[in-house]
Design a protein around this motif. Structure first.
Motif, PDB file in Angstrom:
ATOM      1  N   ILE A   1      -6.855   3.129   4.332  1.00 22.28           N
ATOM      2  CA  ILE A   1      -5.504   3.268   5.193  1.00 22.28           C
ATOM      3  C   ILE A   1      -5.293   4.474   5.500  1.00 22.28           C
ATOM      4  CG2 ILE A   1      -3.086   3.094   5.251  1.00 22.28           C
ATOM      5  CD1 ILE A   1      -4.077   0.457   6.045  1.00 22.28           C
ATOM      6  N   ILE A   2      -5.095   5.466   4.542  1.00 25.17           N
ATOM      7  CA  ILE A   2      -4.912   6.898   4.846  1.00 25.17           C
ATOM      8  C   ILE A   2      -6.165   7.469   5.846  1.00 25.17           C
ATOM      9  CG2 ILE A   2      -4.974   9.381   3.704  1.00 25.17           C
ATOM     10  CD1 ILE A   2      -3.887   7.689   1.066  1.00 25.17           C
ATOM     11  N   ILE A   3      -7.498   7.436   5.216  1.00 23.35           N
ATOM     12  CA  ILE A   3      -8.290   7.836   6.239  1.00 23.35           C
ATOM     13  C   ILE A   3      -8.238   7.342   7.780  1.00 23.35           C
ATOM     14  CG2 ILE A   3     -10.796   7.804   6.741  1.00 23.35           C
ATOM     15  CD1 ILE A   3     -11.351   7.887   3.541  1.00 23.35           C
ATOM     16  N   LEU A   4      -8.148   5.904   7.975  1.00 28.45           N
ATOM     17  CA  LEU A   4      -7.952   5.281   9.003  1.00 28.45           C
ATOM     18  C   LEU A   4      -6.899   5.923  10.020  1.00 28.45           C
ATOM     19  CD1 LEU A   4      -9.362   3.450  11.259  1.00 28.45           C
ATOM     20  CD2 LEU A   4      -7.861   1.581  10.267  1.00 28.45           C
ATOM     21  N   THR A   5      -5.808   6.009   9.512  1.00 26.48           N
ATOM     22  CA  THR A   5      -4.420   6.647  10.131  1.00 26.48           C
ATOM     23  C   THR A   5      -4.569   7.811  10.477  1.00 26.48           C
ATOM     24  OG1 THR A   5      -3.123   5.273   8.867  1.00 26.48           O
ATOM     25  CG2 THR A   5      -1.962   6.860   9.921  1.00 26.48           C
TER      26      THR A   5
ATOM     27  N   LEU B   1       0.667  -1.214   0.018  1.00 26.47           N
ATOM     28  CA  LEU B   1      -0.052  -0.002   0.079  1.00 26.47           C
ATOM     29  C   LEU B   1       0.843   1.329   0.064  1.00 26.47           C
ATOM     30  CD1 LEU B   1      -2.805  -0.954   2.608  1.00 26.47           C
ATOM     31  CD2 LEU B   1      -2.686  -1.216   0.138  1.00 26.47           C
ATOM     32  N   GLY B   2       2.087   1.234   0.250  1.00 25.95           N
ATOM     33  CA  GLY B   2       3.211   2.233  -0.025  1.00 25.95           C
ATOM     34  C   GLY B   2       3.293   3.106   1.326  1.00 25.95           C
TER      35      GLY B   2
ATOM     36  N   TRP C   1       6.918   8.954   5.083  1.00 29.61           N
ATOM     37  CA  TRP C   1       7.159   9.171   3.756  1.00 29.61           C
ATOM     38  C   TRP C   1       6.159   8.826   2.638  1.00 29.61           C
ATOM     39  CZ3 TRP C   1      10.414  11.713   0.740  1.00 29.61           C
ATOM     40  CH2 TRP C   1      10.730  11.108  -0.476  1.00 29.61           C
ATOM     41  N   GLY C   2       5.765   7.465   3.162  1.00 31.49           N
ATOM     42  CA  GLY C   2       4.741   6.755   2.349  1.00 31.49           C
ATOM     43  C   GLY C   2       3.162   7.616   2.681  1.00 31.49           C
ATOM     44  N   PRO C   3       2.769   7.525   3.762  1.00 31.42           N
ATOM     45  CA  PRO C   3       1.473   8.716   4.204  1.00 31.42           C
ATOM     46  C   PRO C   3       1.676   9.951   3.563  1.00 31.42           C
ATOM     47  CG  PRO C   3       2.263   7.590   6.262  1.00 31.42           C
ATOM     48  CD  PRO C   3       3.374   7.383   5.140  1.00 31.42           C
ATOM     49  N   VAL C   4       2.857  10.695   3.302  1.00 26.72           N
ATOM     50  CA  VAL C   4       2.491  12.048   2.744  1.00 26.72           C
ATOM     51  C   VAL C   4       2.707  11.763   1.239  1.00 26.72           C
ATOM     52  CG1 VAL C   4       3.948  14.080   2.451  1.00 26.72           C
ATOM     53  CG2 VAL C   4       3.549  13.047   4.898  1.00 26.72           C
TER      54      VAL C   4
END
Length: 314
Positions: A240-244, A21-22, A155-158
Motif C-alpha cells: 500500500i505504501i509503495i503504490l500510494t 492497514l493503518g 497520519w497513517g502513511p507517515v
C-alpha cells in the motif's frame, strides 16, 4: 441521495482499509471530495470531522481486541494534535505540492524496506518489545499531524511505516495505536479548521455520510488486523505504501508521467505486490505446519531429562 450513498460507501471502504492497514481513510475520502469540486480546506475539514467519530469507534474496537499500546498513543498522539492544529489553523491554504514528492520518496523507501523485510524474513524480532522513545515519536507525530491536516490525509502513511520500520512494535499494535491516536489528531485539526475557515464551507450531511460508513467498518477492521498474520500484514502494508507514493511521484510536477507510463508502472507494482503476498502466505503456512510437527514430535518423545529432573518426586 446517490452522492450521499457514494460517500457512505467510500467511508466504509476507506475505514476498512485504514483500520486493517493503518492508513488510507483521509487520502481516499479527500480525493473523492476534491474530485467533486470541494475546495481543499473544506474537503480536509469534512474528512477530519468525520474522523472524530470513525477514529473513536476504531480506537475502541482496537482496544477491545488488544491492538493498542497506550504509551505509544500518548507519545505520538499529543504532538500529532499540535501539528494538526497548527497546520489546519495557519497553513491550510499552503499548497503541499512541492513537499509531497520529497515526502513520497522517503515513504517509498520505508515501504520498500517493509515489503522486502516482512515478505522475506517475517516479523523483525531483534528490536521487538523495546520501547519506542519519545524523542522519536514526538517529532514523528508533529510532522504526521501537520501533513495530515494540510494534505487531507497523512497520519497513517507517515506514522505507520516509520514505526513498522523500527521493528519495535508488532504490526497489529502499530496499526491499532496509530488508529487510536488519530482521534486526537482529528479533534485538533477540526478545531483548527473551525478557527481558520469557519463552519459555513463544511457540508455536515457529507460529514454524516462518511461517518456512518466508517463507523460500520471500524469494528470489522479491528477484528481483521488481530487475525491476519504479522508477516502477511507487513507485506500488505508495504505494498500500500509503495503504490500510494509511486502514484504521488508519477503525478507530481517533478515527473508528470503520461497515462500509459503510469498505468504500466501500476500494473508492475500490482503483480509484484500480489507475488509478495502469495509468498508471505505460503511461508506463514509452512512455518505454522513446521511448528505443529515440532510440537507433535516433542509430545511423542516425552519429557526431556531436564524436565524429568525438575519434576518433584511424588
Amino acid at each position: 441521495m446517490r452522492r450521499l450513498l457514494l460517500l457512505a460507501l467510500v467511508g466504509l471502504g476507506a475505514q476498512l482499509v485504514d483500520g486493517s492497514l493503518g492508513m488510507a481513510y483521509g487520502v481516499t475520502s479527500t480525493t473523492l471530495l476534491l474530485a467533486i469540486g470541494t475546495n481543499p480546506a473544506a474537503a480536509s475539514a469534512t474528512v477530519h470531522l468525520a474522523e472524530i467519530g470513525t477514529t473513536l469507534v476504531s480506537g475502541a474496537s482496537h482496544w477491545k481486541f488488544g491492538n493498542v499500546d497506550w504509551k505509544v498513543v500518548a507519545k505520538i498522539g499529543i504532538p500529532g494534535a499540535v501539528g494538526a492544529f497548527a497546520g489546519a489553523t495557519f497553513l491550510s491554504g499552503l499548497s503541499t505540492e512541492t513537499a509531497a514528492p520529497l515526502m513520497s520518496i522517503i515513504l517509498l523507501a520505508l515501504g520498500l524496506y517493509i515489503l522486502v523485510r516482512f515478505t522475506t524474513f517475517g516479523l523483525p524480532k531483534g528490536n521487538l518489545g523495546k520501547p519506542l522513545r519519545k524523542r522519536f515519536l514526538a517529532p514523528l507525530g508533529v510532522v504526521a499531524g501537520f501533513v495530515d491536516s494540510t494534505g487531507g490525509g497523512g497520519w497513517g502513511p507517515v506514522g505507520t511505516p516509520a514505526i513498522l520500520a523500527s521493528g519495535r512494535l508488532e504490526p497489529r499494535k502499530t496499526i491499532g495505536s496509530i488508529d487510536t491516536s488519530e482521534f486526537l489528531v482529528a479533534v485538533a485539526a477540526s478545531l483548527g479548521f473551525f478557527v481558520g475557515i469557519g463552519s459555513e464551507n463544511i457540508n455536515f450531511t457529507w460529514v454524516a455520510a462518511l461517518l456512518i460508513g466508517g463507523v460500520i467498518a471500524a469494528p470489522l477492521a479491528a477484528w481483521l488486523v488481530r487475525h491476519i498474520p504479522p508477516r502477511v500484514l507487513g507485506s500488505a502494508v508495504g505494498g500500500i505504501i509503495i503504490l500510494t507514493n509511486i502514484r504521488t511521484l508519477l503525478r507530481s510536477d517533478w515527473i508528470d508521467a503520461p497515462d500509459n507510463v503510469r498505468y504500466t508502472v501500476y500494473a508492475v507494482i500490482y503483480v509484484v505486490w500480489a507475488a509478495a503476498l502469495a509468498y508471505s502466505i505460503r511461508a506463514y503456512l509452512a512455518n505454522r505446519e513446521q511448528e505443529r510437527l515440532d510440537l507433535e514430535t516433542a509430545l511423542a518423545s516425552g519429557p526431556t531429562d531436564d524436565e524429568k529432573a525438575a519434576t518433584p518426586a511424588p
